[in-house]
Design a protein around this motif. Structure first.
Motif, PDB file in Angstrom:
ATOM      1  N   GLY A   1       0.804  -1.216   0.000  1.00  0.00           N
ATOM      2  CA  GLY A   1       0.000   0.000   0.000  1.00  0.00           C
ATOM      3  C   GLY A   1       0.835   1.263   0.000  1.00  0.00           C
ATOM      4  N   ARG A   2       0.144   2.376   0.270  1.00  0.00           N
ATOM      5  CA  ARG A   2       0.777   3.685   0.157  1.00  0.00           C
ATOM      6  C   ARG A   2       1.873   3.926   1.197  1.00  0.00           C
ATOM      7  NH1 ARG A   2      -4.396   7.722  -0.960  1.00  0.00           N
ATOM      8  NH2 ARG A   2      -5.030   6.795  -2.964  1.00  0.00           N
TER       9      ARG A   2
ATOM     10  N   LYS B   1       7.366   3.178   0.301  1.00  0.00           N
ATOM     11  CA  LYS B   1       7.915   4.135  -0.658  1.00  0.00           C
ATOM     12  C   LYS B   1       9.044   3.474  -1.450  1.00  0.00           C
ATOM     13  CE  LYS B   1       7.089   7.808   2.728  1.00  0.00           C
ATOM     14  NZ  LYS B   1       6.680   6.862   3.801  1.00  0.00           N
TER      15      LYS B   1
ATOM     16  N   GLU C   1      10.039   2.593  -9.010  1.00  0.00           N
ATOM     17  CA  GLU C   1       8.728   3.178  -9.271  1.00  0.00           C
ATOM     18  C   GLU C   1       8.239   2.827 -10.678  1.00  0.00           C
ATOM     19  OE1 GLU C   1       6.520   7.493  -8.516  1.00  0.00           O
ATOM     20  OE2 GLU C   1       8.696   7.280  -8.338  1.00  0.00           O
TER      21      GLU C   1
ATOM     22  N   TRP D   1      11.574  -1.218  -1.255  1.00  0.00           N
ATOM     23  CA  TRP D   1      10.790  -0.149  -0.648  1.00  0.00           C
ATOM     24  C   TRP D   1      11.264   0.064   0.789  1.00  0.00           C
ATOM     25  CZ3 TRP D   1       9.009  -4.401  -3.160  1.00  0.00           C
ATOM     26  CH2 TRP D   1       8.162  -4.242  -4.272  1.00  0.00           C
TER      27      TRP D   1
ATOM     28  N   SER E   1       9.688   1.809   4.751  1.00  0.00           N
ATOM     29  CA  SER E   1       8.567   2.379   5.497  1.00  0.00           C
ATOM     30  C   SER E   1       8.984   2.492   6.955  1.00  0.00           C
ATOM     31  CB  SER E   1       7.312   1.498   5.344  1.00  0.00           C
ATOM     32  OG  SER E   1       6.192   2.109   5.966  1.00  0.00           O
TER      33      SER E   1
END
Length: 354
Positions: A126-127, A130, A137, A163, A165
């Motif tokens: 999910g969001r 990053k 990306e 990613w 987080s």
């Protein structure tokens, strides 16, 4: 027994001798005094109108006083349940982590909960996650509509997606990044899961390890179904020597591996989860040794979800989650080193087949 008899006599004496004063309306002060003495208050309905009611209420207050506070055993049981519940979650409140005694994960139920929460985090794209760079990306846009299948593997190719987080502020280690990676590796799910669980093979993919030993084994075999649930569960001790330092880092970690099931939404692969064994006694012992002690580091959470790729028996779709705390690593460098470690890990695994 003698105290109980005496107290019962006191109750009867108070009820008989002071009842007339109370019903005449002149006993408010006395009633309040009795209420305070025997654990009664107005919010529990302390206004008394009959002799039997007064006797009953005072007796109840005495019984409560005799019963006293909860026993030390019951308080300890509640605390243990709270800590075990926390140990099975991806986010462990900081105060709970500080209270861990070291045996919270010695339970089938807690290990199963940890496996479930670790799998949920690995499956979450999910969001909050990053991408570390624009290449990741761009790859994500190509792969968004694809599932972990042969088509996905062909499209991903040699790419390594990474990613980062952070956990919520109340979680232990929230200031340190959680790193997630995804890549195709040239090993079957079963083969790779066995390599991760085999302590004698740790240096194949961890170049700075000085050796890992099994300190306690609850159950062996990643396909075992036994008294400790499904799969293999054990506690290991790994000593590593990072470059540019004379210090050794020590990791004491619970590791658990099992086959994925239909309840997981995918029954063709394996799951490996890890979490530091944290103990107040061990922390105190290490601190008392001063500079001669190893640097105690922690795998706050480690997850490897290893899925098969249809038509590719010697390949796997691998998702890794890593959350590590080491005093030797400055927090400002934690993300940079964590991302580098994610790429290096995949590269080392791929090198095994060459």
């Amino acid at each position: 027994m003698r105290q109980t008899v005496i107290l019962s006599g006191v109750v009867s004496f108070i009820a008989v001798n002071f009842f007339p004063v109370l019903i005449e309306g002149r006993g408010n002060v006395l009633e309040a005094s009795i209420g305070r003495r025997f654990g009664l208050s107005e919010k529990f309905g302390c206004k008394t109108k009959t002799r039997d009611e007064l006797t009953s209420r005072i007796q109840a207050g005495l019984d409560s006083a005799l019963q006293g506070s909860p026993s030390e055993e019951s308080v300890a049981s509640v605390n243990k349940s709270r800590l075990q519940s926390a140990a099975g979650k991806t986010c462990v409140p900081s105060e709970d982590w500080a209270d861990f005694e070291g045996d919270e994960l010695h339970s089938v139920e807690v290990v199963s909960a940890l496996a479930k929460s670790g799998l949920d985090m690995a499956n979450d794209f999910g969001r909050g996650w990053k991408p570390v760079n624009k290449d990741v990306e761009g790859a994500l846009k190509r792969l968004t509509s694809l599932t972990p299948s042969k088509k996905f593997g062909e499209e991903l190719g040699e790419d390594i997606l990474v990613w980062y987080s952070n956990l919520d502020d109340n979680c232990y280690g929230h200031e340190l990044p959680v790193i997630k990676s995804r890549a195709i590796i040239p090993l079957s799910p079963e083969n790779f899961a066995n390599i991760l669980m085999d302590s004698s093979k740790v240096r194949l993919y961890n170049k700075i390890s000085q050796g890992r030993t099994d300190t306690r084994v609850f159950q062996r075999g990643i396909d075992t179904v036994g008294n400790f649930g499904n799969g293999e569960t054990k506690i290991v001790r790994n000593i590593t020597k990072p470059p540019l330092t004379k210090k050794l880092m020590e990791f004491v970690t619970l590791m658990h591996a099992r086959r994925l099931s239909k309840e997981d939404g995918d029954d063709d692969g394996y799951l490996v989860v890890s979490r530091a064994i944290n103990s107040k006694l061990q922390r105190d012992a290490l601190q008392s040794k001063g500079d001669s002690a190893n640097i105690r580091s922690e795998i706050l959470l480690g997850v490897n979800v290893i899925r098969s790729i249809p038509g590719e028996p010697n390949k796997s779709d691998l998702v890794c989650v890593t959350h590590v705390n080491s005093p030797i690593v400055p927090k400002l460098l934690a993300k940079k080193l964590g991302v580098k470690g994610a790429f290096d890990f995949i590269d080392d695994i791929r090198a095994l087949s060459k």
